[in-house]
Design a protein around this motif. Structure first.
Motif, PDB file in Angstrom:
ATOM      1  N   LEU A  89       9.684   2.752   4.674  1.00  0.00           N
ATOM      2  CA  LEU A  89       8.605   3.697   4.994  1.00  0.00           C
ATOM      3  C   LEU A  89       8.591   4.861   4.014  1.00  0.00           C
ATOM      4  O   LEU A  89       7.525   5.308   3.582  1.00  0.00           O
ATOM      5  N   GLU A  90       9.777   5.349   3.667  1.00  0.00           N
ATOM      6  CA  GLU A  90       9.861   6.453   2.708  1.00  0.00           C
ATOM      7  C   GLU A  90       9.179   6.094   1.392  1.00  0.00           C
ATOM      8  O   GLU A  90       8.513   6.928   0.766  1.00  0.00           O
ATOM      9  N   LYS A  91       9.308   4.848   0.964  1.00  0.00           N
ATOM     10  CA  LYS A  91       8.712   4.406  -0.296  1.00  0.00           C
ATOM     11  C   LYS A  91       7.203   4.212  -0.179  1.00  0.00           C
ATOM     12  O   LYS A  91       6.489   4.258  -1.190  1.00  0.00           O
ATOM     13  N   LYS A  92       6.708   3.985   1.029  1.00  0.00           N
ATOM     14  CA  LYS A  92       5.290   3.648   1.214  1.00  0.00           C
ATOM     15  C   LYS A  92       4.425   4.867   1.527  1.00  0.00           C
ATOM     16  O   LYS A  92       3.216   4.737   1.732  1.00  0.00           O
ATOM     17  N   VAL A  93       5.043   6.052   1.585  1.00  0.00           N
ATOM     18  CA  VAL A  93       4.304   7.282   1.868  1.00  0.00           C
ATOM     19  C   VAL A  93       4.180   8.082   0.572  1.00  0.00           C
ATOM     20  O   VAL A  93       5.127   8.160  -0.216  1.00  0.00           O
ATOM     21  N   HIS A  94       3.015   8.664   0.348  1.00  0.00           N
ATOM     22  CA  HIS A  94       2.728   9.357  -0.911  1.00  0.00           C
ATOM     23  C   HIS A  94       3.835  10.363  -1.255  1.00  0.00           C
ATOM     24  O   HIS A  94       4.262  11.146  -0.393  1.00  0.00           O
ATOM     25  N   PRO A  95       4.307  10.373  -2.511  1.00  0.00           N
ATOM     26  CA  PRO A  95       5.463  11.208  -2.867  1.00  0.00           C
ATOM     27  C   PRO A  95       5.193  12.702  -2.857  1.00  0.00           C
ATOM     28  O   PRO A  95       6.144  13.507  -2.804  1.00  0.00           O
ATOM     29  N   ASP A  96       3.928  13.121  -2.925  1.00  0.00           N
ATOM     30  CA  ASP A  96       3.630  14.551  -2.972  1.00  0.00           C
ATOM     31  C   ASP A  96       3.240  15.137  -1.614  1.00  0.00           C
ATOM     32  O   ASP A  96       3.771  16.155  -1.188  1.00  0.00           O
ATOM     33  N   HIS A  97       2.295  14.487  -0.944  1.00  0.00           N
ATOM     34  CA  HIS A  97       1.788  15.042   0.313  1.00  0.00           C
ATOM     35  C   HIS A  97       1.982  14.106   1.505  1.00  0.00           C
ATOM     36  O   HIS A  97       1.514  14.403   2.604  1.00  0.00           O
ATOM     37  N   SER A 122       0.826  -1.209   0.000  1.00  0.00           N
ATOM     38  CA  SER A 122       0.000   0.000   0.000  1.00  0.00           C
ATOM     39  C   SER A 122       0.858   1.257   0.000  1.00  0.00           C
ATOM     40  O   SER A 122       2.031   1.250   0.382  1.00  0.00           O
ATOM     41  N   GLN A 123       0.234   2.356  -0.422  1.00  0.00           N
ATOM     42  CA  GLN A 123       0.846   3.675  -0.318  1.00  0.00           C
ATOM     43  C   GLN A 123      -0.054   4.531   0.567  1.00  0.00           C
ATOM     44  O   GLN A 123      -1.260   4.606   0.341  1.00  0.00           O
ATOM     45  N   TYR A 124       0.531   5.169   1.580  1.00  0.00           N
ATOM     46  CA  TYR A 124      -0.261   5.855   2.600  1.00  0.00           C
ATOM     47  C   TYR A 124      -0.170   7.368   2.470  1.00  0.00           C
ATOM     48  O   TYR A 124       0.878   7.930   2.133  1.00  0.00           O
ATOM     49  N   ASP A 125      -1.293   8.011   2.793  1.00  0.00           N
ATOM     50  CA  ASP A 125      -1.322   9.473   2.820  1.00  0.00           C
ATOM     51  C   ASP A 125      -0.727   9.997   4.126  1.00  0.00           C
ATOM     52  O   ASP A 125      -0.066  11.033   4.134  1.00  0.00           O
ATOM     53  N   ILE A 126      -0.992   9.289   5.215  1.00  0.00           N
ATOM     54  CA  ILE A 126      -0.468   9.716   6.512  1.00  0.00           C
ATOM     55  C   ILE A 126      -0.217   8.483   7.383  1.00  0.00           C
ATOM     56  O   ILE A 126      -0.976   7.507   7.326  1.00  0.00           O
TER      57      ILE A 126
END
Length: 440
Positions: A315-323, A284-288
């Protein structure tokens, strides 16, 4: 988690805070709308606080089990709650009966719901450290489907002080999202799907609060200790069907989650796993992401903040790249034996910065996400660390403003957006600006 040092530090200030916050703040002319009643306000703390040595007189132990995951003895104590008053119960009983009628149309009018009462449920590690506090409603159904139900109240964030670290995490973290151009209103209304990860579960107050506020949220929780999960389900009213990979002996009947939560539970996924392993294998990719992962020895595991470790890299890869935003609860590793009796916040902030590892944790998260800032929690030995994408946060920077002032101004301008979109029972602004510091 509230450690003993924070409890001692809070003592003098808390006594004055209680005397001044027992009633809602009066609304001044031209002020923002009156906030909803905050049932987690510090004014109610005498009902559940207990003592630094344990639950205290009048508490009833409803769960007690030894953990093999470093948390010692995990226990839950129950205390009677004064709010909501019994004259408000009929409205909730009608709401339950309406839910029941939708599930069982043939039983309309034949079954009734009655509330037995409300309690505070406090989870402790080793009978000492208050891990989490939740307000729980107990009710029963008469008639053919006679059953007893336990439901945590998701709107109530009751952690020890009017200025609580969970409210700080929610305020600072969620305010960073619209400041990075994330459309919070669409997630709140369910028009957009919002992906949230909570590392550390406790009683489950934070994920339930978020799920109740964001109709478009899918929330994944990672908790390494199955005993903590069992305590939250069996005695703190957390929905059992959200738990993956563990059989919990919930007092709820089979239809309990559907009746009480009406679909909210279907958007919560609680995984019994080590956070490092979960992040490594999750797609998954997370917003927060919210991280509150101290153990029974009051240790924040180094692998969760080692800048060169696998957890941080993944963790860096799993957090949304923009926000994408990560929110971490931190407290000082130093005992605060000299906190000013008058609640001197400046002294508290200087003490926080002396913790052995706090500065290292902050730098590690800044290194991986581009920007990080902290906000201090008044009267508690906690700070909230927020790490986010620097390009999104600093877009539109104005000449003549320092980087710190621009970021703080942008966050403060969005605090009322968070309050309005989520109908919060507490103001965000005070949590964002208190001791605000950009991480160098």
């Amino acid at each position: 988690m509230l450690r003993a040092a924070a409890s001692r530090c809070a003592g003098g200030a808390a006594r004055r805070l209680f005397s001044s916050s027992a009633a809602p703040f009066p609304a001044a002319a031209g002020a923002r709308k009156q906030l909803p009643l905050d049932e987690g306000d510090w004014a109610y703390h005498p009902e559940w606080w207990g003592t630094d040595e344990g639950p205290g007189e009048g508490a009833q132990t409803v769960f007690r089990q030894h953990s093999e995951c470093g948390n010692g003895v995990v226990s839950v104590a129950a205390y009677p709650a004064s709010h909501p008053a019994s004259d408000q119960w009929p409205a909730v009983e009608r709401w339950l009966q309406e839910r029941n009628a939708r599930l069982y149309p043939e039983s309309a009018g034949a079954e009734q719901f009655k509330i037995l009462g409300y309690q505070w449920r406090v989870m402790r590690f080793n009978d000492h450290t208050r891990q989490s506090t939740a307000k729980v409603m107990t009710c029963y159904r008469t008639g053919g489907h006679r059953s007893l139900y336990l439901m945590q109240q998701p709107h109530c964030l009751a952690v020890p002080c009017e200025f609580t670290y969970i409210k700080s995490m929610v305020s600072a973290g969620l305010t960073a999202l619209p400041a990075s151009s994330y459309d919070l209103a669409r997630a709140a209304s369910g028009q957009n799907t919002m992906k949230i990860l909570c590392i550390g579960h406790g009683g489950g107050s934070l994920p339930l609060f978020l799920a109740s506020k964001f109709r478009g949220a899918d929330i994944h929780i990672v908790e390494i200790d199955p005993v903590v999960v069992s305590a939250s389900v069996e005695s703190m009213g957390f929905p059992a069907s959200s738990v993956k990979g563990l059989v919990c002996h919930s007092m709820q009947p089979a239809d309990g989650d559907e009746l009480l939560w009406g679909g909210i539970h279907d958007r919560i996924f609680l995984h019994i796993a080590d956070a490092e392993d979960f992040i490594a294998n999750d797609s998954s990719q997370y917003d927060i992401v919210f991280i509150d992962a101290y153990d029974g020895d009051d240790v924040f595991p180094r692998k969760l903040w080692d800048a060169d470790g696998e957890f941080m890299k993944n963790l860096e890869k799993k957090v949304h790249p923009d926000h994408g935003t990560v929110v971490v609860n931190l407290h000082s590793d130093s005992e605060l034996s000299e906190c000013d009796e008058d609640g001197n916040t400046a002294h508290l902030q200087s003490t926080l910065s002396m913790g052995k590892h706090v500065s290292g944790v902050c730098r590690a998260y800044k290194q991986h996400f581009g920007m990080a800032f902290t906000a201090a929690v008044p009267w508690l030995c906690n700070i909230t660390l927020v790490a986010c994408r620097d390009k999104a946060m600093t877009s539109g920077a104005r000449l003549g403003l320092s980087r710190r002032d621009f970021v703080l101004g942008k966050l403060l301008s969005k605090s009322d957006v968070v309050e309005r979109d989520l109908d919060l029972p507490f103001p965000c602004l005070q949590y964002v600006k208190n001791g605000f510091t950009l991480v160098d």
